[in-house]
Scaffold this active site. Structure first.
Site, PDB file in Angstrom:
ATOM      1  N   ASN A 118       0.820  -1.215   0.000  1.00  0.00           N
ATOM      2  CA  ASN A 118       0.000   0.000   0.000  1.00  0.00           C
ATOM      3  C   ASN A 118       0.850   1.258   0.000  1.00  0.00           C
ATOM      4  OD1 ASN A 118      -2.310  -1.512   0.024  1.00  0.00           O
ATOM      5  ND2 ASN A 118      -3.042  -0.809   2.000  1.00  0.00           N
TER       6      ASN A 118
ATOM      7  N   ARG B 180      -5.629   0.219 -13.329  1.00  0.00           N
ATOM      8  CA  ARG B 180      -4.265   0.518 -12.894  1.00  0.00           C
ATOM      9  C   ARG B 180      -3.483  -0.730 -12.501  1.00  0.00           C
ATOM     10  NH1 ARG B 180      -4.531   4.525  -8.453  1.00  0.00           N
ATOM     11  NH2 ARG B 180      -4.606   6.124 -10.073  1.00  0.00           N
TER      12      ARG B 180
ATOM     13  N   HIS C  41     -16.013   0.528 -14.885  1.00  0.00           N
ATOM     14  CA  HIS C  41     -15.694  -0.226 -13.670  1.00  0.00           C
ATOM     15  C   HIS C  41     -16.823  -1.180 -13.285  1.00  0.00           C
ATOM     16  CE1 HIS C  41     -14.766  -0.458  -9.192  1.00  0.00           C
ATOM     17  NE2 HIS C  41     -13.606  -0.739  -9.738  1.00  0.00           N
TER      18      HIS C  41
ATOM     19  N   TYR D 276     -11.096 -11.960  -1.852  1.00  0.00           N
ATOM     20  CA  TYR D 276     -11.898 -10.742  -1.802  1.00  0.00           C
ATOM     21  C   TYR D 276     -13.330 -11.127  -1.419  1.00  0.00           C
ATOM     22  CZ  TYR D 276      -8.554  -7.725  -4.388  1.00  0.00           C
ATOM     23  OH  TYR D 276      -7.470  -6.987  -4.780  1.00  0.00           O
TER      24      TYR D 276
ATOM     25  N   ARG E  65     -13.760   0.466   4.439  1.00  0.00           N
ATOM     26  CA  ARG E  65     -12.500  -0.241   4.636  1.00  0.00           C
ATOM     27  C   ARG E  65     -11.282   0.682   4.630  1.00  0.00           C
ATOM     28  NH1 ARG E  65     -11.127  -3.287  -0.242  1.00  0.00           N
ATOM     29  NH2 ARG E  65      -9.705  -1.562  -0.682  1.00  0.00           N
TER      30      ARG E  65
ATOM     31  N   HIS F  47     -14.496  -6.189   0.320  1.00  0.00           N
ATOM     32  CA  HIS F  47     -14.557  -5.566  -1.005  1.00  0.00           C
ATOM     33  C   HIS F  47     -15.976  -5.274  -1.487  1.00  0.00           C
ATOM     34  CE1 HIS F  47     -13.775  -5.444  -5.489  1.00  0.00           C
ATOM     35  NE2 HIS F  47     -12.822  -4.672  -5.033  1.00  0.00           N
TER      36      HIS F  47
END
Length: 674
Positions: free
Chosen positions: A44, A391, A421, A454, A556, A584
């Protein structure tokens, strides 16, 4: 609009990283799981430096205020604090705890004599083939330090006393970063970096090594497609991807204790004077800890084998079941098989004529994509909206798009300024001269790899009214309009689609709760998101709080809403859950005076989701499925083990309660017993 206050999105991102460190610091978390959270923290932070630091650095260049007041310096301060905690945790807790298990992780330690031979054999047999040397002092060497690649800076002195700088690649992209060596009951874990360092004398037999330092350069990761609009999108993106690793340096990371004369020489030679100079740990790219080379059940979390979600008899098909009633799969608790079967049946069902799908992140060896290619070869019309701008997955998506195109799949791409998306698929069948739709709508990517860790929810439905609207969306996407921001006259009544009605619909749903609260009727909102940033929607939640609506938010990561502020958000509570699986799924529950409405979908409430992406959220009409989702949400809200509550100072505080509930474990048990 009232004057409201908001958390800064970048500092909130770092607040989530703080939450990851908290998990790594917990003594009750199994040891190898704590190492995994250290890996996630590092990953991250790398992304933050690649994606957000360039923005903050650019703003800083135009900021006339005192540097200590702006976000760039606040971020640097927080990162430094977190890295100090990281190092303290490793040195004082993780490494000693491993030693009690006879596991010796040689973290900045000399390599013992009794494993030298094994490591030398590894160096000569496996590592040496990938070593590259760069004499960067030579003007004609053409060296460029690549993004996020690991290097060793080696200071050398020849017999005449002349000093020079040599850089050595640490090939962690093709070799394991960590190696395990067993000696009796003892296990040794050694960095690839140290295996190389331990054998440097072989590479420089006629020079004296005066210093060896691990370094890494992080570069700006943003792609600029606006200048390439006239080109084919794949060609333009491939061109930009080649530039990505050549972006300007945002961070120069070096190990502690590098003598200043050597440090300045490296900075000057590699043209790093404008980057953030960060003294980190002795090793970089610790996201590689996700492949720690030891497996030990007693040091790991318990296994939760995925549950069979649907019982399908031999004489019936998944499509038969979907036509009877809506179905839902909750991954990773439940098996992903129904999703794979949906595409497999679509590829071979004699009545299927058309398949339309959006793909955002694709698995490396995607069975879904293989089914779509099979469908095209079987003569079905297959249209796939591939988002090439996902990305860090751009190259993989280009590869799959090329393969699908060669198999006869019609590939469409989004506009350079607009990402798609949405996570949806539509199958059109013709039975007895009558058209019928079957659909799949999800909160997460159609990706069987990420479905293993996820938490997402996938709806399988034959609701013809909803799916007719999905067909309208695919028609819109397929027109390749020059400006996708020009909305066609499509009257979505069931789907919530960004750029059409998504934001407006959510605002109206919140308004309805406000009206109910003002009338003294029961009201309430529970929302689960990955990220919450968009100020119009946040402001509406503030307005609802002021009206007395009780609002529970499970966010989250990034959260720009400040909870608990008198007169603004005293009725809003924000919690975060970090556990075995990555939270998620996006879920939205509105009390509606007892007639609860539940929506789910692909959209967070970020500026990018609302203004620069095509997103799809959708209502859950089946009462059984709706009640199950509400039950799952309630379990998460009751979590007193893995949940933290965000306060008005952006601090993560553990949720306490007499009843100990770990929501992910409780959800697994609930679904297993269903």
């Amino acid at each position: 609009m009232a004057e409201y206050s908001f958390f800064n999105r970048d500092l909130s991102w770092l607040s989530f990283n703080d939450r990851l460190l908290m998990e790594a610091e917990r003594a009750d978390v199994p040891l190898l799981e704590r190492i995994k959270f250290l890996s996630i923290f590092s990953s991250n932070l790398d992304e933050f430096y690649r994606v957000r630091m360039p923005v903050l650095m650019a703003i800083d260049n135009f900021d006339d205020r005192n540097g200590l007041n702006n976000t760039y310096y606040k971020a640097r301060f927080l990162i430094n604090q977190q890295q100090e905690r990281y190092g303290h945790l490793l040195a004082n807790y993780i490494l000693p705890a491993l030693k009690t298990e006879n596991i010796h992780w040689l973290y900045n330690e000399a390599i013992p004599d009794h494993i030298q031979d094994e490591l030398a054999a590894l160096f000569f047999n496996e590592v040496l083939a990938y070593i590259r040397l760069f004499s960067v002092d030579k003007d004609d060497d053409g060296f460029f330090a690549e993004n996020n690649k690991l290097y060793q800076a080696v200071m050398l002195t020849d017999k005449a006393g002349v000093e020079r700088l040599e850089l050595i690649t640490i090939p962690s992209d093709v070799l394991p970063r960590l190696y395990a060596v067993n000696k009796g009951e003892d296990k040794y874990v050694v960095f690839l970096d140290d295996i190389i360092k331990n054998n440097l004398a072989y590479l420089f037999p006629e020079e004296t090594i005066t210093g060896v330092f691990n370094i890494k350069i992080t570069r700006n990761a943003e792609l600029n497609l606006r200048d390439e609009i006239g080109e084919d999108i794949t060609a333009a993106l491939e061109k930009e991807l080649k530039k990505r690793d050549l972006g300007f340096a945002t961070r120069f990371l070096c190990q502690p204790g590098v003598p200043l004369r050597h440090l300045y020489r490296i900075i000057y030679t590699l043209n790093l004077s404008n980057s953030s100079i960060v003294e980190g740990g002795y090793y970089h790219n610790l996201k590689d800890l996700n492949s720690f080379p030891l497996q030990d059940a007693k040091l790991s979390d318990s296994k939760w084998p995925s549950i069979k979600s649907l019982a399908i008899k031999k004489e019936e098909t998944l499509f038969d079941l979907i036509q009877k009633k809506d179905l839902m799969v909750h991954v990773p608790y439940q098996q992903y098989d129904p999703v794979l079967r949906f595409f497999n049946e679509a590829a071979n069902d004699a009545f299927v004529e058309e398949i339309s799908v959006t793909l955002y992140r694709v698995a490396d060896n995607s069975r879904i994509v293989n089914a779509l290619m099979t469908a095209a070869k079987n003569g079905k019309k297959v249209t796939v909206m591939v988002e090439l701008k996902a990305r860090f997955d751009e190259a993989n998506n280009i590869r799959w798009a090329s393969r699908m195109k060669a198999s006869g799949v019609k590939i469409i791409y989004s506009d350079a300024d607009m990402k798609v998306h949405a996570k949806v698929a539509l199958v059109k069948r013709t039975l007895r001269d009558k058209s019928q739709y079957l659909g799949l709508l999800a909160t997460g990517n159609l990706n069987e790899s990420t479905a293993r860790f996820y938490t997402d929810h996938i709806l399988l439905t034959a609701n013809q009214l909803m799916l007719q609207e999905l067909q309208w969306l695919f028609d819109f996407l397929g027109k390749k309009k020059k400006n996708p921001l020009i909305e066609e006259v499509i009257n979505f009544k069931h789907l919530l689609v960004a750029h059409f009605n998504l934001q407006q619909k959510f605002l109206s749903l919140i308004d309805r709760e406000i009206v109910n609260a003002e009338k003294g009727l029961p009201s309430g909102i529970t929302i689960k998101l990955n990220n919450l940033e968009e100020k119009i929607l946040i402001s509406k939640l503030y307005e609802a709080s002021a009206a007395g609506v009780k609002i529970n938010l499970i966010v989250r990561s990034i959260c720009c809403l400040i909870p608990g502020v008198p007169g603004q958000s005293e009725n809003i509570t924000v919690r975060r859950i970090v556990d075995k699986y990555l939270e998620h799924g996006r879920l939205f529950l509105f009390h509606n005076n007892g007639k609860e409405e539940v929506f789910m979908g692909s959209s967070d409430w970020m500026n990018r989701n609302i203004y620069s992406r095509i997103e799809v959220c959708f209502p859950i009409y089946d009462n059984v499925l709706k009640q199950k989702l509400i039950e799952l949400l309630n379990l998460q809200w009751k979590d007193t083990i893995q949940a933290v509550q965000l306060n008005e100072a952006m601090q993560n505080n553990y949720v306490t309660g007499e009843e100990k509930i770990r929501s992910q474990q409780a959800i697994y048990s609930l679904l297993k017993g269903a």
